[in-house]
Design an enzyme around this catalytic site. Structure first.
Site, PDB file in Angstrom:
ATOM      1  N   LYS A   1     -25.562  16.672 -11.412  1.00 59.63           N
ATOM      2  CA  LYS A   1     -26.885  16.414 -11.106  1.00 59.63           C
ATOM      3  C   LYS A   1     -27.959  16.370 -12.325  1.00 59.63           C
ATOM      4  CE  LYS A   1     -27.591  15.651  -7.281  1.00 59.63           C
ATOM      5  NZ  LYS A   1     -26.296  15.375  -7.210  1.00 59.63           N
ATOM      6  N   LYS A  23     -29.081   4.717  -4.580  1.00 60.31           N
ATOM      7  CA  LYS A  23     -28.941   5.566  -3.756  1.00 60.31           C
ATOM      8  C   LYS A  23     -27.749   5.242  -3.072  1.00 60.31           C
ATOM      9  CE  LYS A  23     -29.471   9.185  -1.079  1.00 60.31           C
ATOM     10  NZ  LYS A  23     -29.107  10.649  -1.621  1.00 60.31           N
ATOM     11  N   ARG A  45     -32.331   1.625  -2.935  1.00 63.53           N
ATOM     12  CA  ARG A  45     -31.177   1.047  -3.323  1.00 63.53           C
ATOM     13  C   ARG A  45     -30.958   0.835  -4.786  1.00 63.53           C
ATOM     14  NH1 ARG A  45     -28.786  -0.899   1.200  1.00 63.53           N
ATOM     15  NH2 ARG A  45     -27.655  -2.606   0.250  1.00 63.53           N
ATOM     16  N   HIS A  80      -8.653  23.396 -25.405  1.00 62.71           N
ATOM     17  CA  HIS A  80      -7.771  22.478 -25.664  1.00 62.71           C
ATOM     18  C   HIS A  80      -8.243  21.149 -26.208  1.00 62.71           C
ATOM     19  CE1 HIS A  80      -4.328  24.812 -24.178  1.00 62.71           C
ATOM     20  NE2 HIS A  80      -5.145  25.067 -23.167  1.00 62.71           N
ATOM     21  N   GLU A 109     -27.604  13.094 -14.153  1.00 66.18           N
ATOM     22  CA  GLU A 109     -28.224  11.804 -13.323  1.00 66.18           C
ATOM     23  C   GLU A 109     -29.774  11.983 -13.263  1.00 66.18           C
ATOM     24  OE1 GLU A 109     -27.111  11.010  -9.431  1.00 66.18           O
ATOM     25  OE2 GLU A 109     -26.778  13.112  -9.110  1.00 66.18           O
ATOM     26  N   TRP A 124     -30.628  -5.544  -8.307  1.00 65.32           N
ATOM     27  CA  TRP A 124     -30.200  -4.508  -9.347  1.00 65.32           C
ATOM     28  C   TRP A 124     -29.198  -5.289 -10.013  1.00 65.32           C
ATOM     29  CZ3 TRP A 124     -25.502  -2.103 -10.038  1.00 65.32           C
ATOM     30  CH2 TRP A 124     -25.541  -1.033 -10.888  1.00 65.32           C
ATOM     31  N   ASN A 148     -26.934  -9.954  -1.737  1.00 63.95           N
ATOM     32  CA  ASN A 148     -26.635  -8.786  -2.007  1.00 63.95           C
ATOM     33  C   ASN A 148     -25.056  -8.676  -2.023  1.00 63.95           C
ATOM     34  OD1 ASN A 148     -26.230  -6.063  -2.776  1.00 63.95           O
ATOM     35  ND2 ASN A 148     -26.162  -5.477  -0.473  1.00 63.95           N
ATOM     36  N   GLY A 149     -24.679  -8.333  -3.455  1.00 65.44           N
ATOM     37  CA  GLY A 149     -23.203  -8.680  -3.534  1.00 65.44           C
ATOM     38  C   GLY A 149     -22.733  -8.837  -4.853  1.00 65.44           C
ATOM     39  N   CYS A 162     -28.717  -4.140  -4.946  1.00 64.18           N
ATOM     40  CA  CYS A 162     -29.770  -5.318  -4.205  1.00 64.18           C
ATOM     41  C   CYS A 162     -30.055  -4.630  -2.665  1.00 64.18           C
ATOM     42  CB  CYS A 162     -29.070  -6.818  -4.241  1.00 64.18           C
ATOM     43  SG  CYS A 162     -28.665  -7.124  -5.934  1.00 64.18           S
ATOM     44  N   GLU A 183     -20.442  19.061  -9.726  1.00 64.57           N
ATOM     45  CA  GLU A 183     -21.720  18.722  -9.204  1.00 64.57           C
ATOM     46  C   GLU A 183     -22.822  19.290  -9.981  1.00 64.57           C
ATOM     47  OE1 GLU A 183     -22.434  16.592  -7.328  1.00 64.57           O
ATOM     48  OE2 GLU A 183     -24.490  17.206  -6.634  1.00 64.57           O
TER      49      GLU A 183
HETATM   50  C1  AGP Z   1     -25.529  11.455  -5.845  1.00 62.17           C
HETATM   51  O1  AGP Z   1     -26.275  12.469  -6.560  1.00 62.17           O
HETATM   52  C2  AGP Z   1     -25.014  10.383  -6.646  1.00 62.17           C
HETATM   53  N1  AGP Z   1     -26.090   9.793  -7.251  1.00 62.17           N
HETATM   54  C3  AGP Z   1     -23.859   9.387  -6.435  1.00 62.17           C
HETATM   55  O2  AGP Z   1     -22.757   9.837  -7.142  1.00 62.17           O
HETATM   56  C4  AGP Z   1     -23.560   9.348  -4.934  1.00 62.17           C
HETATM   57  O3  AGP Z   1     -22.985  10.741  -4.459  1.00 62.17           O
HETATM   58  C5  AGP Z   1     -22.353   8.379  -4.713  1.00 62.17           C
HETATM   59  O4  AGP Z   1     -22.942   7.304  -5.194  1.00 62.17           O
HETATM   60  C6  AGP Z   1     -21.656   8.264  -3.463  1.00 62.17           C
HETATM   61  O5  AGP Z   1     -22.727   7.965  -2.561  1.00 62.17           O
HETATM   62  P1  AGP Z   1     -22.544   7.989  -0.975  1.00 62.17           P
HETATM   63  O6  AGP Z   1     -22.174   9.350  -0.808  1.00 62.17           O
HETATM   64  O7  AGP Z   1     -23.528   7.349  -0.049  1.00 62.17           O
HETATM   65  O8  AGP Z   1     -21.176   7.117  -0.862  1.00 62.17           O
END
Ligand code: AGP
Length: 593
Positions: free
Chosen positions: A473, A588, A27, A492, A476, A75, A99-100, A2, A469
């Site tokens: 990527k 984000k 966000r 395994h 997501e 959100w 927000n929270g 949020c 990573e």
């Molecule tokens: C990034 O591609 C991801 N969307 C997500 O995992 C992000 O890295 C994670 O939420 C941590 O965010 P931050 O680096 O702002 O703490």
């Protein structure tokens, strides 16, 4: 997550609030709403879906002569994505945005329902509004104090009280909120990006502080309702991303920015290499983060252990904050975060500090909570990262760990010729440009991958950390299921999932272990998998690779491989017509746990 934004002043609130909401879109949200306030009357407009839906509704009415308002992007945490659950929420005299997450909401709601209270939404926020209205007294600060004592969890609240039509109230606990100071006008928001168009002067509320805001004053109180003075910080936000600059998506623009921002960050720290933190006094490093930032930590682990023989543990922040953490006095806790506002990472930072550990943060956003609260902070110079899926910030955080591990190896006299290492490091931005120029080849590889339902990444040691990573990527932004596996571990169990044409992407850059990784590729190929190998110039005779990157010192190699995987994920997602910059369900900055 949020986002909240509020305005009180001489201008038209509508435009300021809508623009602020748009700045907070990154966000993540699924509904939005605004409450305008004048002459003790509140007009609320909400919508499900994008902010443009809210704008359409605003077009249909006359909301042009309001100078006070609060707004929200939701959100969903408590309750489905519905109009009733969208904020703001209003109960009696109280209208608020939040927000929270209020964690004891069920018990609070049960107690109120015993008093025959009824609720129109499924949200925790409505309960807060209900309690503020229930315990309303002439001094609203006392009302806030009474109600917040009942609440457990996190909140950044923006509140309108009907009887006080020239005041807004803001309350903060664990969720970020900043006050913007103007001429005959004041603002609040979840972060400065929403209001920095109007002011460069900010006040950051700290835990359990309350702000009483009019158009020409801001009073801040602590939880005992003692007025306190707050430092005003003048922050010139960097030239924010000037739109996409011709790129189809922010993500692609930010992938292409990597050589420039990497060079900027390296210049910043190499010029003062000796001033980098001295880590020789630590017996152990504990890296704590979430998501991609945690995968940066996985690379950091290899760098510290392989280059400088320093034991390093990597833990997901959401686990770290609750697990029994055993460390000795010589443990350095390193928090990694692009946004510096990730709730779990903030909680991990606070836990480490409560346990007397020294904390170092590697962060991109300078005005963030983690940057402010860590004992020491190293800022990467990625600039504003708009796409939800991190790329340039990830790469620069990896570069920071490479620098720190290099400095530690030098300080421990494990390497003597530091200049040659730094010289190699300075070459990386140019080599990175060459890697990104392989985009067309990567695009070709994406065509087949886009048709897959499962994609595996395999690698050993630092190559495995790179796979983590690469897999995230892909997941997501393309929504294709993917897993990263230690190459030796696949057999395994998970190898049972390999069937004809299952794509397996193998990262093979570590010369010593390359033959083992190649055997693992043969294992999956013999079961029908279609392998895509990525290797280095020096290993290309050994590895029948689809893509080859320049060979550099092992500890710099990830910087040239990950951008390949970023582009691969990007092009697969483009082929699948996904929402590249704002993938579904993602935010984000995950400011709730
Ligand atoms: C990034 O591609 C991801 N969307 C997500 O995992 C992000 O890295 C994670 O939420 C941590 O965010 P931050 O680096 O702002 O703490």
């Amino acid at each position: 997550m949020c986002g909240i934004v509020g305005y009180i002043g001489k201008k038209d609130a509508k435009e300021i609030l809508i623009k602020g909401l748009k700045k907070l879109e990154y966000r993540g949200y699924d509904s939005a709403g605004i409450a305008f306030f004048k002459n003790q009357k509140v007009e609320m407009i909400k919508s499900v879906g994008k902010i443009s839906k809210l704008e359409d509704k605003l077009q249909k009415g006359d909301f042009s002569n309001y100078n006070i308002g609060i707004a929200h992007t939701r959100w969903a945490t408590h309750g489905k994505v519905t109009l009733e659950n969208a904020h703001p929420h209003q109960v009696g005299e109280i209208t608020l945005v939040h927000n929270g997450i209020i964690e004891n909401i069920e018990s609070l709601k049960n107690d109120l329902e015993k008093e025959r209270a009824t609720f129109y939404s499924q949200t925790d926020t409505e309960i807060v509004a209900y309690l503020l209205n229930k315990y309303l007294e002439p001094d609203f600060l006392k009302t806030i104090q009474k109600v917040t004592k009942l609440l457990k969890g996190s909140y950044a609240l923006g509140i309108i009280v009907k009887s006080e039509d020239s005041t807004l109230y803001v309350v903060k606990k664990d969720s970020p909120v900043v006050i913007g100071l103007g001429e005959d006008e004041n603002f609040f928001a979840s972060d400065i990006s929403a209001i920095h168009e109007y002011t460069n002067d900010f006040m950051f509320l700290d835990e359990e502080e309350i702000a009483k805001i009019t158009k020409d004053s801001v009073e801040v109180y602590n939880k005992n309702l003692e007025m306190i003075s707050k430092k005003v910080q003048t922050i010139q936000l960097e030239q924010e991303s000037l739109g996409k600059q011709g790129f189809p998506h922010y993500m692609l623009k930010e992938i292409y920015e990597q050589p420039i921002v990497l060079e900027k960050t390296l210049n910043k720290y190499m010029d003062k290499f000796s001033e980098l933190p001295d880590l020789t006094t630590y017996q152990e490093i504990h890296i704590v983060a979430c998501g991609s930032a945690m995968y940066v930590g996985m690379i950091g682990k290899y760098l510290f252990e392989e280059n400088a023989s320093l034991k390093t543990i990597v833990t997901v922040a959401s686990e770290y904050r609750y697990e029994k953490t055993i460390y000795n006095n010589e443990t350095l806790v390193i928090l990694v975060s692009q946004s510096g506002e990730t709730a779990d990472t903030i909680a991990a930072l606070r836990k480490a500090k409560e346990n007397g550990q020294t904390t170092l943060a590697i962060v991109n956003v300078k005005s963030s909570t983690i940057a402010k609260e860590a004992d020491q902070v190293l800022f990467i110079e990625a600039g504003e990262e708009v796409a939800v899926a991190t790329t340039k910030a990830y790469t620069l955080q990896v570069a920071m760990f490479a620098l720190l591990s290099l400095k530690l190896a030098y300080d421990k006299k494990l390497i003597m010729d530091i200049d040659s290492y730094l010289k190699d490091f300075k070459e990386i931005p140019n080599l990175l440009k060459k890697v990104i120029e392989q985009e067309d080849d990567i695009k070709t590889l994406a065509i087949e991958l886009a048709k897959s339902k499962d994609i595996f990444f395999i690698g050993r040691k630092i190559d495995y950390a790179i796979c983590l990573e690469g897999s995230l990527k892909l997941k997501e932004i393309s929504y294709i299921h993917s897993e990263a596996y230690q190459a030796g571990e696949l057999k395994h169990g998970t190898i049972s999932l390999i069937e004809k044409d299952t794509p397996v992407i193998a990262i093979i850059t570590d010369r010593e272990i390359a033959p083992k990784s190649i055997s693992n590729v043969e294992e999956v190929e013999s079961r029908g998998a279609k392998s895509i190998m990525i290797t280095t110039e020096k290993l290309k005779e050994l590895v029948d690779a689809s893509l080859v990157v320049p060979s550099v010192c092992q500890f710099l190699q990830p910087l040239l491989v990950v951008p390949i995987l970023q582009l691969l994920a990007y092009h697969v997602a483009v082929l699948k017509n996904c929402d590249i910059d704002k993938p579904r369900n993602l935010a984000k900055s995950v400011t709730v746990e």
